[in-house]
Design an enzyme around this catalytic site. Structure first.
Site, PDB file in Angstrom:
ATOM      1  N   ASP A  83     -59.934 -30.175   9.461  1.00 43.15           N
ATOM      2  CA  ASP A  83     -58.875 -29.509   9.555  1.00 43.15           C
ATOM      3  C   ASP A  83     -58.538 -28.519  10.865  1.00 43.15           C
ATOM      4  OD1 ASP A  83     -60.466 -28.168   8.302  1.00 43.15           O
ATOM      5  OD2 ASP A  83     -59.406 -28.259   6.381  1.00 43.15           O
ATOM      6  N   THR A  84     -59.500 -29.157  11.958  1.00 45.27           N
ATOM      7  CA  THR A  84     -58.153 -27.962  12.786  1.00 45.27           C
ATOM      8  C   THR A  84     -57.231 -28.217  13.287  1.00 45.27           C
ATOM      9  OG1 THR A  84     -60.847 -29.100  14.787  1.00 45.27           O
ATOM     10  CG2 THR A  84     -59.320 -28.119  15.825  1.00 45.27           C
ATOM     11  N   VAL A  85     -57.082 -27.567  13.573  1.00 45.19           N
ATOM     12  CA  VAL A  85     -55.284 -27.666  14.290  1.00 45.19           C
ATOM     13  C   VAL A  85     -55.220 -27.207  15.826  1.00 45.19           C
ATOM     14  CG1 VAL A  85     -54.676 -25.420  11.856  1.00 45.19           C
ATOM     15  CG2 VAL A  85     -54.869 -24.204  14.025  1.00 45.19           C
TER      16      VAL A  85
END
Length: 427
Positions: free
Chosen positions: A241-243
Site C-alpha cells: 500500500d505505497t501512496v
C-alpha cells in the site's frame, strides 16, 4: 497467464459501462470552465488551477476500512487543489498531497508505516518535476515524519546548481546520511516510536510470530520453501500500500511523487521502488519529441516494479494515441509478461497515470486556453484506492477499484479512468 484479448475485454466492458453512465459515473469528471484573468504582456493565464489524482496503494482494501481510505484520498486531493488555487506549481501541489497521505495512520507511508525485521520504520520516497526534469529521493530513512519533504528539498536544492568547489548536489540519499541531511536543512526529526501506530505494532508482532513458527516447522529444502511461502503471504497484495499522486497545473506542468514504508518484515536497509529513479514515479512535460505531458506514480511489490522500471515504461507508452489501450498493453507486456519477471508466479503492482495536452478544439476566441487531461489507474492487485479532483470541483471523487470476480491477483489486471478539461481566460 490470461492473454491480451481477455484484458482488452475487461477494458472495453469498463469503458462501455462508463460511457452508458457518463452523466453520473464516478469515473468521469464533468467538463468544466473557469475564467481566470491576469493582465500581462505575455498574456499568460494565472496559476490558479489544475488537476490531481492520488492513490492510497495497490493491495487489498477491506470494506471495513474503505471509508478511511477514501477519506484520506479526499483530504490529499483537497490539499493539492488548495495549493494550486494559491498559485503553486504542480511539484509543490503534489508534495502537499503526499504529506497528507503520509500523515494518515491507515497508509503504509510516513506515520504508521510497516516495521522491518528489527522492529524499526524505514521509509522511501521520491518526487519528480516534469518542467525541470529534476528528481529527488530518499531511501531507508528513519526518524523523519514526512520523507517526501526531504525528497522535495533534495530536488529544489539541486535546481540551485553546483555546491562549493564545483560539487554536484545529491538527488538520492539513504539511511543515516539522508536523516542528517534533512535535519541540517531544517526538516524536524521525529522519533521512530512516535511514527508507529497500534495497528503497525500489532501487525509486526503477528508477523514475527508467524515467521518464528515457520522456521520451526522444517529444515533444509522444506524450510526454505516454507519461508518463501510465508514471505509471499505476508508480502502479498494486502501489504502493498505505497501512496502516490500526480498533478498538472494550468500552465501544463506535471509532477509525480510516491512514498512508502516498504514491505512488512523487510530486511533493514532494503530500498523499494518508491525511491528508485523511473520505478516509483515519473513526470515529463511535453516537448518536440513528446506531444503529451505525462505523470506516473506506482504501487506494489517494489522488487517487481524496480526490475521493470514500470513508471518510466508507462510514461513512454502514454505517447500513443489511445491512452487506455497504451496503458493496457504496457501493464501486460512490460509488467505481467515481462521477461525480467518470468520466474514470478504473481506480479503485483498498480499505477496511476495522467497525461495532458493543449486542447485542439479551441473555441474561436483567442483568449481562451484549455488543457485536456486524461487520467487512468490500473492494477494487478486485488484492489486499488484512488481519488481525483480539479480546481473547479467542490469536492474530490474517490473510488476503490477491484479486480473482476473470478480473476487471479498478479495474473490479471483492471484498468479504469476518465477525462477532464481545464479552461482559463487571458486578457
Amino acid at each position: 497467464m490470461i492473454g491480451l484479448s481477455s484484458y482488452a475485454g475487461v477494458m472495453e466492458s469498463l469503458m462501455n459501462s462508463a460511457e452508458e453512465q457518463q452523466p453520473s459515473s464516478p469515473l468521469f469528471n464533468s467538463w468544466s470552465k473557469k475564467g481566470i484573468k491576469e493582465s500581462s504582456k505575455n498574456q499568460k493565464p494565472k496559476l490558479a488551477g489544475g488537476f490531481v489524482l492520488v492513490h492510497a496503494g495497490a493491495g487489498y482494501h477491506s470494506e471495513s476500512k474503505a471509508k478511511e481510505y477514501k477519506h484520506v484520498c479526499k483530504r490529499a486531493c483537497q490539499r493539492a487543489v488548495d495549493r494550486l488555487k494559491a498559485g503553486a506549481l504542480a511539484v509543490e501541489a503534489v508534495a502537499a498531497a503526499l504529506v497528507e497521505l503520509e500523515d494518515s495512520p491507515f497508509t503504509n507511508a510516513g506515520m504508521g508505516s510497516n516495521l522491518n525485521l528489527s522492529g524499526e520504520i524505514e521509509c522511501d520516497a521520491s518526487i519528480m518535476d516534469g518542467k525541470s526534469l529534476h528528481y529527488g529521493a530518499v531511501g531507508a530513512i528513519s526518524g523523519i515524519k514526512n520523507p517526501v519533504l526531504v525528497a522535495n528539498r533534495l530536488l529544489s536544492e539541486a535546481q540551485k546548481g553546483k555546491l562549493s568547489a564545483g560539487r554536484i548536489p545529491p538527488c538520492f540519499l539513504v539511511g543515516r546520511g539522508a536523516h542528517d541531511w534533512a535535519v541540517s536543512h531544517g526538516i524536524p526529526p521525529c522519533p521512530s516510536e512516535k511514527m508507529a501506530t497500534k495497528f503497525s505494532l500489532s501487525a509486526y508482532k503477528r508477523n514475527k510470530r508467524k515467521m518464528e513458527l515457520a522456521e520451526k516447522m522444517d529444515t533444509g529444502h522444506n524450510q526454505t520453501k516454507k519461508r518463501r511461502q510465508s514471505s509471499e503471504n505476508e508480502n502479498g497484495s494486502g501489504c502493498l500500500d505505497t501512496v502516490g499522486a500526480v498533478v498538472v497545473d494550468l500552465e501544463g506542468n506535471v509532477a509525480a511523487a510516491v512514498s512508502s514504508g516498504g514491505l512488512a518484515m523487510k530486511h533493514p536497509g532494503r530500498v523499494g521502488q518508491a525511491a528508485h529513479y523511473g520505478c516509483g514515479c515519473w513526470a515529463e512535460n511535453a516537448c518536440n519529441m513528446n506531444p503529451y505531458s505525462t505523470a506516473v506514480s506506482t504501487s506494489g511489490c517494489g522488487e517487481h516494479l524496480i526490475r521493470t522500471m514500470l513508471a518510466r515504461e508507462c510514461s513512454a507508452a502514454m505517447q500513443s494515441e489511445d491512452a487506455h489501450q497504451a496503458l493496457l498493453e504496457a501493464m501486460q507486456n512490460k509488467f505481467i509478461s515481462s521477461p525480467f519477471l518470468a520466474s514470478e508466479d504473481r506480479v503485483l503492482g498498480g499505477v496511476i497515470v495522467l497525461r495532458c495536452c493543449r486542447c485542439v478544439e479551441a473555441p474561436p476566441s483567442q483568449n481562451i486556453q484549455g488543457i485536456l487531461v486524461e487520467f487512468l489507474w490500473s492494477h494487478t492487485t486485488e484492489s486499488m484506492c484512488v481519488g481525483y479532483m480539479s480546481a473547479q470541483d467542490s469536492k474530490a471523487k474517490t473510488h476503490i477499484s477491484r479486480l473482476p470476480p473470478g480473476t487471479v491477483p498478479g495474473q490479471c489486471l483492471a484498468i479504469e479512468g476518465g477525462v477532464c478539461r481545464l479552461m482559463s481566460v487571458v486578457e
